[in-house]
Design a protein around this motif. Structure first.
Motif, PDB file in Angstrom:
ATOM      1  N   SER A 286       0.863  -1.180   0.000  1.00 10.49           N
ATOM      2  CA  SER A 286       0.000   0.000   0.000  1.00 10.49           C
ATOM      3  C   SER A 286       0.904   1.236   0.000  1.00 10.49           C
ATOM      4  O   SER A 286       2.129   1.104  -0.122  1.00 10.49           O
ATOM      5  CB  SER A 286      -0.902   0.000   1.240  1.00 10.49           C
ATOM      6  N   GLU A 287       0.319   2.394   0.196  1.00  9.41           N
ATOM      7  CA  GLU A 287       1.120   3.622   0.212  1.00  9.41           C
ATOM      8  C   GLU A 287       2.055   3.682   1.414  1.00  9.41           C
ATOM      9  O   GLU A 287       3.074   4.360   1.375  1.00  9.41           O
ATOM     10  CB  GLU A 287       0.196   4.849   0.232  1.00  9.41           C
ATOM     11  N   ILE A 288       1.710   2.947   2.492  1.00 11.51           N
ATOM     12  CA  ILE A 288       2.515   3.077   3.708  1.00 11.51           C
ATOM     13  C   ILE A 288       3.224   1.815   4.157  1.00 11.51           C
ATOM     14  O   ILE A 288       4.093   1.879   5.020  1.00 11.51           O
ATOM     15  CB  ILE A 288       1.666   3.604   4.883  1.00 11.51           C
ATOM     16  N   GLU A 289       2.876   0.644   3.589  1.00 15.21           N
ATOM     17  CA  GLU A 289       3.510  -0.577   4.067  1.00 15.21           C
ATOM     18  C   GLU A 289       3.592  -1.638   2.982  1.00 15.21           C
ATOM     19  O   GLU A 289       2.928  -1.546   1.948  1.00 15.21           O
ATOM     20  CB  GLU A 289       2.781  -1.137   5.283  1.00 15.21           C
ATOM     21  N   ARG A 290       4.413  -2.664   3.270  1.00 19.34           N
ATOM     22  CA  ARG A 290       4.582  -3.818   2.371  1.00 19.34           C
ATOM     23  C   ARG A 290       4.551  -5.072   3.230  1.00 19.34           C
ATOM     24  O   ARG A 290       5.361  -5.220   4.146  1.00 19.34           O
ATOM     25  CB  ARG A 290       5.905  -3.699   1.627  1.00 19.34           C
ATOM     26  N   GLU A 291       3.599  -5.950   2.944  1.00 18.02           N
ATOM     27  CA  GLU A 291       3.379  -7.130   3.783  1.00 18.02           C
ATOM     28  C   GLU A 291       3.533  -8.422   2.995  1.00 18.02           C
ATOM     29  O   GLU A 291       3.186  -8.479   1.824  1.00 18.02           O
ATOM     30  CB  GLU A 291       1.960  -7.109   4.361  1.00 18.02           C
ATOM     31  N   MET A 292       4.028  -9.447   3.685  1.00 18.69           N
ATOM     32  CA  MET A 292       3.988 -10.817   3.180  1.00 18.69           C
ATOM     33  C   MET A 292       2.753 -11.428   3.833  1.00 18.69           C
ATOM     34  O   MET A 292       2.748 -11.716   5.029  1.00 18.69           O
ATOM     35  CB  MET A 292       5.237 -11.595   3.584  1.00 18.69           C
ATOM     36  N   VAL A 293       1.691 -11.591   3.059  1.00 20.02           N
ATOM     37  CA  VAL A 293       0.399 -12.016   3.590  1.00 20.02           C
ATOM     38  C   VAL A 293       0.265 -13.537   3.482  1.00 20.02           C
ATOM     39  O   VAL A 293       0.332 -14.095   2.390  1.00 20.02           O
ATOM     40  CB  VAL A 293      -0.759 -11.326   2.839  1.00 20.02           C
ATOM     41  N   ASN A 294       0.065 -14.179   4.620  1.00 21.76           N
ATOM     42  CA  ASN A 294      -0.128 -15.624   4.702  1.00 21.76           C
ATOM     43  C   ASN A 294      -1.612 -15.863   4.934  1.00 21.76           C
ATOM     44  O   ASN A 294      -2.134 -15.557   6.008  1.00 21.76           O
ATOM     45  CB  ASN A 294       0.705 -16.196   5.842  1.00 21.76           C
ATOM     46  N   VAL A 295      -2.294 -16.382   3.908  1.00 22.64           N
ATOM     47  CA  VAL A 295      -3.750 -16.491   3.914  1.00 22.64           C
ATOM     48  C   VAL A 295      -4.174 -17.923   4.253  1.00 22.64           C
ATOM     49  O   VAL A 295      -3.712 -18.875   3.629  1.00 22.64           O
ATOM     50  CB  VAL A 295      -4.334 -16.100   2.537  1.00 22.64           C
ATOM     51  N   PHE A 296      -5.087 -18.021   5.217  1.00 25.70           N
ATOM     52  CA  PHE A 296      -5.613 -19.312   5.654  1.00 25.70           C
ATOM     53  C   PHE A 296      -7.135 -19.271   5.609  1.00 25.70           C
ATOM     54  O   PHE A 296      -7.743 -18.205   5.708  1.00 25.70           O
ATOM     55  CB  PHE A 296      -5.162 -19.624   7.079  1.00 25.70           C
ATOM     56  N   ALA A 297      -7.724 -20.450   5.493  1.00 28.92           N
ATOM     57  CA  ALA A 297      -9.180 -20.593   5.566  1.00 28.92           C
ATOM     58  C   ALA A 297      -9.506 -21.556   6.694  1.00 28.92           C
ATOM     59  O   ALA A 297      -8.720 -22.454   7.011  1.00 28.92           O
ATOM     60  CB  ALA A 297      -9.734 -21.128   4.255  1.00 28.92           C
ATOM     61  N   VAL A 298     -10.655 -21.325   7.299  1.00 34.11           N
ATOM     62  CA  VAL A 298     -11.183 -22.200   8.342  1.00 34.11           C
ATOM     63  C   VAL A 298     -12.640 -22.459   7.975  1.00 34.11           C
ATOM     64  O   VAL A 298     -13.378 -21.518   7.671  1.00 34.11           O
ATOM     65  CB  VAL A 298     -11.070 -21.540   9.732  1.00 34.11           C
ATOM     66  N   VAL A 299     -13.046 -23.725   7.984  1.00 36.09           N
ATOM     67  CA  VAL A 299     -14.411 -24.090   7.642  1.00 36.09           C
ATOM     68  C   VAL A 299     -15.123 -24.557   8.900  1.00 36.09           C
ATOM     69  O   VAL A 299     -14.620 -25.415   9.629  1.00 36.09           O
ATOM     70  CB  VAL A 299     -14.446 -25.216   6.580  1.00 36.09           C
ATOM     71  N   GLY A 300     -16.300 -23.981   9.164  1.00 37.10           N
ATOM     72  CA  GLY A 300     -17.092 -24.420  10.305  1.00 37.10           C
ATOM     73  C   GLY A 300     -17.983 -23.324  10.838  1.00 37.10           C
ATOM     74  O   GLY A 300     -17.843 -22.154  10.488  1.00 37.10           O
ATOM     75  N   SER A 301     -18.913 -23.725  11.680  1.00 31.60           N
ATOM     76  CA  SER A 301     -19.804 -22.777  12.356  1.00 31.60           C
ATOM     77  C   SER A 301     -19.296 -22.607  13.775  1.00 31.60           C
ATOM     78  O   SER A 301     -19.432 -23.510  14.598  1.00 31.60           O
ATOM     79  CB  SER A 301     -21.241 -23.305  12.360  1.00 31.60           C
ATOM     80  N   TYR A 302     -18.699 -21.498  14.034  1.00 33.28           N
ATOM     81  CA  TYR A 302     -18.083 -21.234  15.330  1.00 33.28           C
ATOM     82  C   TYR A 302     -18.863 -20.163  16.069  1.00 33.28           C
ATOM     83  O   TYR A 302     -19.451 -19.263  15.466  1.00 33.28           O
ATOM     84  CB  TYR A 302     -16.641 -20.747  15.138  1.00 33.28           C
ATOM     85  N   GLU A 303     -18.833 -20.256  17.386  1.00 39.46           N
ATOM     86  CA  GLU A 303     -19.353 -19.172  18.212  1.00 39.46           C
ATOM     87  C   GLU A 303     -18.194 -18.218  18.427  1.00 39.46           C
ATOM     88  O   GLU A 303     -17.218 -18.560  19.110  1.00 39.46           O
ATOM     89  CB  GLU A 303     -19.863 -19.717  19.547  1.00 39.46           C
ATOM     90  N   LEU A 304     -18.270 -17.068  17.797  1.00 42.87           N
ATOM     91  CA  LEU A 304     -17.154 -16.128  17.795  1.00 42.87           C
ATOM     92  C   LEU A 304     -17.464 -14.946  18.706  1.00 42.87           C
ATOM     93  O   LEU A 304     -18.602 -14.476  18.777  1.00 42.87           O
ATOM     94  CB  LEU A 304     -16.873 -15.670  16.373  1.00 42.87           C
ATOM     95  N   HIS A 305     -16.441 -14.488  19.393  1.00 43.47           N
ATOM     96  CA  HIS A 305     -16.584 -13.384  20.348  1.00 43.47           C
ATOM     97  C   HIS A 305     -15.562 -12.302  20.002  1.00 43.47           C
ATOM     98  O   HIS A 305     -14.452 -12.312  20.523  1.00 43.47           O
ATOM     99  CB  HIS A 305     -16.369 -13.887  21.777  1.00 43.47           C
ATOM    100  N   PRO A 306     -15.940 -11.365  19.118  1.00 47.28           N
ATOM    101  CA  PRO A 306     -14.980 -10.343  18.713  1.00 47.28           C
ATOM    102  C   PRO A 306     -14.548  -9.461  19.878  1.00 47.28           C
ATOM    103  O   PRO A 306     -15.367  -9.081  20.720  1.00 47.28           O
ATOM    104  CB  PRO A 306     -15.727  -9.517  17.671  1.00 47.28           C
TER     105      PRO A 306
END
Length: 195
Positions: free
Chosen positions: A131-151
């Motif tokens: 982007s204009e301010i940073e450069r990242e090595m992005v490691n992308v993962f997927a998770v499959v399932g119905s989880y109860e998530l608490h942000p």
């Protein structure tokens, strides 16, 4: 997935300290590994420096969570964030701290952001994002399932499940981070193929 290869000794600070910036000034800062595209760690840099426009390559982790109803869980970035505040983004996204491996950062970030502990991540891809301010090595993962998530409401404003059609209809309308939009386009088919 690219493994991070740390040097035997502590990697040097980036940028190198000068007489005007003594190392004691950096003690309480959060450090990220500075890496080559191969995963070789060549330095360590403070968060502030990594986001200053200097653009040292540093690793991050992203998790896309999809359930059996083809819904994708997204988080709305906190309005207090310095990058892309108030925009919808991947379920989990965070930096790898200096000394951590990719899997360690992945599980730490999932727990910190959503309280997610027991899951089986599937590596989707690794790519460089700039982007204009940073450069990242992005490691992308997927998770499959119905989880109860608490942000964690210190990290995000809210989180919710989105239908794939609703995401598709909202692309390009300023609702999502640019990084999410480009990443989603790259992995959409592979993500849906996991169902």
């Amino acid at each position: 997935m690219i493994d991070l290869i740390y040097p035997y000794d502590l990697a040097p600070l980036v940028p190198a300290p000068t007489a005007d910036s003594l190392p004691s000034e950096h003690v309480s800062e959060e450090y990220f590994p500075v890496v080559e595209p191969t995963g070789q760690v060549v330095g360590r840099a403070a968060r502030k420096y990594c986001h200053s426009g200097a653009k040292p390559l540093h690793p991050v982790v992203h998790i896309h969570i999809i359930d059996r109803y083809s819904r994708i869980y997204l988080q709305k970035r906190s309005s207090k964030k310095d990058i892309q505040p108030g925009k919808w983004d991947t379920a989990v996204g965070g930096h790898v701290s200096y000394g951590e491996s990719i899997p360690e950062a992945l599980y730490r970030e999932a727990y910190e952001e959503l309280g997610l502990i027991e899951f089986n991540p599937i590596h989707m891809m690794t790519y460089e994002f700039e982007s204009e301010i940073e450069r990242e090595m992005v490691n992308v993962f997927a998770v499959v399932g119905s989880y109860e998530l608490h942000p964690d409401l210190e990290e995000v404003d809210e989180g919710r499940w989105w239908k794939v059609e609703d995401i598709d209809a909202s692309i390009g309308k300023g609702i999502f981070t640019p990084n999410f939009e480009s990443e989603y386009e790259m992995i959409r088919r592979a993500l849906l193929a996991l169902l």
